[in-house]
Design a protein around this motif. Structure first.
Motif: not given
Length: 180
Positions: A22, A69, A115, A118-121, A126
């Motif tokens: 993270n 990624k 990050f 594995d998710e991008i905000y 957000q």
């Protein structure tokens, strides 16, 4: 900064990106030195590493690790950039929110991107969602609580039934000698 120094910074960043699953990209521009130092102290107390680096070096470090990624993050690499690395997915978001509330007139630091798992905000909007993310320990605690709940109800019901039966037998025993 010469080429060797740049390569050294890139290697340090690569190790941080590999070490932590993270990370948050923030904008700390217009914060005073005292405010940045306070933010660093809060990060240190909460086991969050804060690093400031040039956007091009951050991008090169991410590209060398996994270009696809991290591709969505590149657009957030502009202006003054501070990175926040953490094992906790929500701790940096909580730090940013708390820092803003403590300094009511500040809108900084601004979340540019995060990050998390594995998710991008992308974007400061957000931040509220990221503060609500449950940590692994919180999720485990909830699952254990849910698993224990039915067992506790069954045990409580059995104990209550046992008390009623004991109360009924005791009343019958008291009434029997009186009838004799």
């Amino acid at each position: 900064m010469n080429k060797d120094q740049k390569n050294e910074v890139i290697e340090v960043l690569k190790s941080k990106f590999s070490q932590y699953s993270n990370f948050y990209i923030t904008n700390t521009e217009s914060l005073t030195v005292a405010q940045v130092n306070h933010l660093r102290r809060v990060c240190f107390d909460k086991n969050v590493e804060m690093k400031v680096a040039k956007n091009t070096l951050i991008k090169k470090a991410l590209e060398s690790l996994d270009n696809e990624k991290y591709a969505g993050i590149y657009e957030a690499l502009n202006g003054v950039t501070a990175l926040m690395f953490s094992d906790s997915p929500k701790e940096p978001a909580v730090i940013i929110s708390t820092f803003r509330k403590a300094n009511a007139k500040l809108e900084k630091p601004v979340l540019k991107a995060a990050f998390v798992a594995d998710e991008i905000y992308l974007g400061d909007n957000q931040l509220a969602n990221l503060t609500k993310i449950k940590t692994k320990n919180e999720l485990i605690g909830e699952v254990i609580g849910l698993l224990q709940s039915p067992a506790k109800r069954v045990i409580a019901a059995l104990l209550e039934k046992g008390k009623k039966e004991e109360g009924g037998e005791a009343a019958a025993a008291v009434a029997a000698p009186a009838a004799e």
